[in-house]
Design an enzyme around this catalytic site. Structure first.
Site, PDB file in Angstrom:
ATOM      1  N   ASP A 176       4.342  -0.848   8.523  1.00  0.00           N
ATOM      2  CA  ASP A 176       3.906  -0.177   7.293  1.00  0.00           C
ATOM      3  C   ASP A 176       4.455   1.249   7.310  1.00  0.00           C
ATOM      4  OD1 ASP A 176       2.596   0.878   5.124  1.00  0.00           O
ATOM      5  OD2 ASP A 176       0.573   0.626   5.941  1.00  0.00           O
ATOM      6  N   ASP A 235       6.732  -1.512   1.133  1.00  0.00           N
ATOM      7  CA  ASP A 235       6.799  -0.781   2.409  1.00  0.00           C
ATOM      8  C   ASP A 235       6.073  -1.479   3.561  1.00  0.00           C
ATOM      9  OD1 ASP A 235       4.064  -0.179   1.890  1.00  0.00           O
ATOM     10  OD2 ASP A 235       4.280   1.711   2.980  1.00  0.00           O
ATOM     11  N   GLU A 236       5.688  -2.705   3.361  1.00  0.00           N
ATOM     12  CA  GLU A 236       4.831  -3.357   4.353  1.00  0.00           C
ATOM     13  C   GLU A 236       5.277  -4.799   4.583  1.00  0.00           C
ATOM     14  OE1 GLU A 236       0.261  -3.980   4.256  1.00  0.00           O
ATOM     15  OE2 GLU A 236       0.778  -2.383   2.879  1.00  0.00           O
TER      16      GLU A 236
HETATM   17  N1  DCP Z   1       0.832   2.650  -4.016  1.00  0.00           N
HETATM   18  C1  DCP Z   1       0.455   2.829  -5.351  1.00  0.00           C
HETATM   19  N2  DCP Z   1      -0.866   2.798  -5.698  1.00  0.00           N
HETATM   20  C2  DCP Z   1      -1.839   2.596  -4.754  1.00  0.00           C
HETATM   21  C3  DCP Z   1      -1.470   2.404  -3.406  1.00  0.00           C
HETATM   22  C4  DCP Z   1      -0.123   2.446  -3.073  1.00  0.00           C
HETATM   23  O1  DCP Z   1       1.334   2.994  -6.206  1.00  0.00           O
HETATM   24  N3  DCP Z   1      -3.119   2.575  -5.108  1.00  0.00           N
HETATM   25  C5  DCP Z   1       2.266   2.711  -3.656  1.00  0.00           C
HETATM   26  C6  DCP Z   1       2.634   4.081  -3.179  1.00  0.00           C
HETATM   27  C7  DCP Z   1       2.747   3.949  -1.696  1.00  0.00           C
HETATM   28  C8  DCP Z   1       3.184   2.512  -1.507  1.00  0.00           C
HETATM   29  O2  DCP Z   1       2.587   1.815  -2.609  1.00  0.00           O
HETATM   30  O3  DCP Z   1       3.677   4.862  -1.134  1.00  0.00           O
HETATM   31  C9  DCP Z   1       2.739   1.921  -0.180  1.00  0.00           C
HETATM   32  O4  DCP Z   1       1.304   1.843  -0.113  1.00  0.00           O
HETATM   33  P1  DCP Z   1       0.498   2.117   1.212  1.00  0.00           P
HETATM   34  O5  DCP Z   1      -0.877   1.636   0.970  1.00  0.00           O
HETATM   35  O6  DCP Z   1       1.240   1.593   2.388  1.00  0.00           O
HETATM   36  O7  DCP Z   1       0.422   3.709   1.279  1.00  0.00           O
HETATM   37  P2  DCP Z   1       1.456   4.753   1.845  1.00  0.00           P
HETATM   38  O8  DCP Z   1       2.643   4.108   2.466  1.00  0.00           O
HETATM   39  O9  DCP Z   1       1.780   5.723   0.758  1.00  0.00           O
HETATM   40  O10 DCP Z   1       0.598   5.536   2.910  1.00  0.00           O
HETATM   41  P3  DCP Z   1       0.188   5.076   4.397  1.00  0.00           P
HETATM   42  O11 DCP Z   1       0.838   6.082   5.291  1.00  0.00           O
HETATM   43  O12 DCP Z   1      -1.292   5.165   4.423  1.00  0.00           O
HETATM   44  O13 DCP Z   1       0.716   3.677   4.594  1.00  0.00           O
HETATM   45 MG    MG Z   2       2.444   2.514   3.816  1.00  0.00          MG
END
Ligand code: DCP
Ligand code: MG
Length: 355
Positions: free
Chosen positions: A14, A109-110
């Site tokens: 992730d 991203d996962e």
């Molecule tokens: N995303 C979004 N709305 C949300 C959650 C996520 O548009 N409610 C998008 C933006 C994030 C991407 O999806 O960058 C990936 O989600 P993640 O939950 O993996 O969050 P992040 O990668 O941003 O942060 P983390 O470091 O917690 O994984």
């Molecule tokens: Mg993420």
């Protein structure tokens, strides 16, 4: 199937604050400053994600941008650039696929990787995860975190353990102790409501949950009960399913009380449409080809009304709802709304849309 006694090796990868990390990568002057990616406050926008500097102020995904700016007035707010995120996602997936064909992307991203039996890195899943993260840093310019465990559930929990830019391994012999201490809120699917219900039963950790029989959990939590029973013991048999391009995306709700007539359905629709829009954004705003509305009536007959569309528009959804509802004209148990996505040629470099 694996022979008895041989456990699987699953990696959950992730990326850290994915959209924000891409923005900071592409504009190094942003480094060290709080950055949020999302919609305008005037347009009732929400934060898709933000970097860790912004998280220190309490800003988080799905928060309204207006609220985020109240918490962190110096937040640098950027519009999403989905093309850049999709491009990064594609490169990351290509790295995963050099390690195993069993890659199941969950979002841009996962992903889950099943590396059971893979001989690279001396067969060590931990070393593979290190190597994958090193390559993402070198070739994509962002950081990722990883969890390594005998199943998907634990790998996903573990990838959060040393986030950001870290990894954590749960070895087969450690599963029991690790899960016993795990708060039930860490179980995917245990939201606020279920957590409160469990709390009321005196259940805070997975260890507490083990005191309940499968039958009792079934009575209280329906089909999710059986899954809870296994998860709190660290068991998750779901295989890693390599997925090809997603062809559709939808959300649906079964109502606690049937919606008695078309007007009630019309009132319920905007919430579903809003949810669908969020999901689409998270999937990288893919090209919509068709919209559909799914209806299940109180007599369990169901129908889907579908039509061409170039985006998710509420008026179009309401039209389809009306068309579908008139086919049986009865109270409604379930409503769903979804999109069919335009097929793009993977080799043309436009893919990477997964959920
Ligand atoms: N995303 C979004 N709305 C949300 C959650 C996520 O548009 N409610 C998008 C933006 C994030 C991407 O999806 O960058 C990936 O989600 P993640 O939950 O993996 O969050 P992040 O990668 O941003 O942060 P983390 O470091 O917690 O994984
Ligand atoms: Mg993420």
């Amino acid at each position: 199937m694996l022979p008895d006694g041989v456990s699987r090796k699953i990696i959950h990868c992730d990326c850290d604050c994915f959209y924000a990390a891409i923005e900071v990568r592409d504009d190094p002057s942003l480094a060290g400053r709080p950055v949020g990616v999302g919609g305008r406050p005037e347009a009732r926008g929400v934060i898709a994600t933000c970097n860790y500097e912004a998280r220190a102020f309490g800003v988080h995904s799905a928060m309204s941008t207006a609220q985020a700016l109240r918490l962190c007035p110096q937040l640098i707010l950027l519009r999403p650039r989905f093309d850049a995120y999709r491009e990064a996602s594609r490169r990351i997936l290509a790295i995963y696929r050099e390690f195993t064909a069993l890659v199941e992307p969950l979002s841009l991203d996962e992903a889950y990787l099943d590396v059971t039996g893979v001989g690279l890195c001396r067969g060590s899943a931990s070393l593979m995860a290190e190597e994958i993260r090193r390559r993402i840093r070198a070739e994509v310019g962002i950081t990722a975190s990883a969890g390594i465990a005998p199943n998907k559930f634990l790998a996903k929990v573990a990838s959060d353990w040393n986030k950001p830019d870290g990894q954590f391994v749960v070895r087969p012999q450690e599963v029991d102790g690790f899960v016993a201490a795990l708060p039930v809120t860490r179980i995917h699917g245990v939201g606020k409501v279920t957590a409160e219900k469990l709390n009321g039963l005196g259940v805070g950790t997975c260890g507490d949950l083990r005191r309940w029989s499968e039958a009792e959990l079934g009575i209280r939590f329906g089909s999710f009960g059986a899954r809870l029973y296994r998860l709190c013991r660290g068991e998750d048999p779901r295989p890693v399913v390599p997925r090809s391009r997603r062809k559709s995306l939808s959300v649906e709700t079964t109502y606690a009380r049937d919606l008695p007539h078309l007007d009630a359905c019309r009132e319920a629709l905007p919430a579903l449409v809003g949810e669908l829009e969020q999901r689409l954004k998270r999937a990288g705003a893919p090209d919509v080809e068709k919209l559909f509305v799914k209806i299940r009536f109180d007599d369990f007959r169901h129908t889907t009304a579908e039509g061409p569309a170039c985006g998710v528009q509420l008026p179009r959804c309401l039209e389809l709802l009306g068309d579908g509802w008139r086919r049986h004209g009865r109270p409604v148990r379930l409503l769903g709304v979804g999109v069919r996505l335009r097929a793009v040629d993977e080799n043309a470099g436009q893919l990477a849309l997964f959920d």
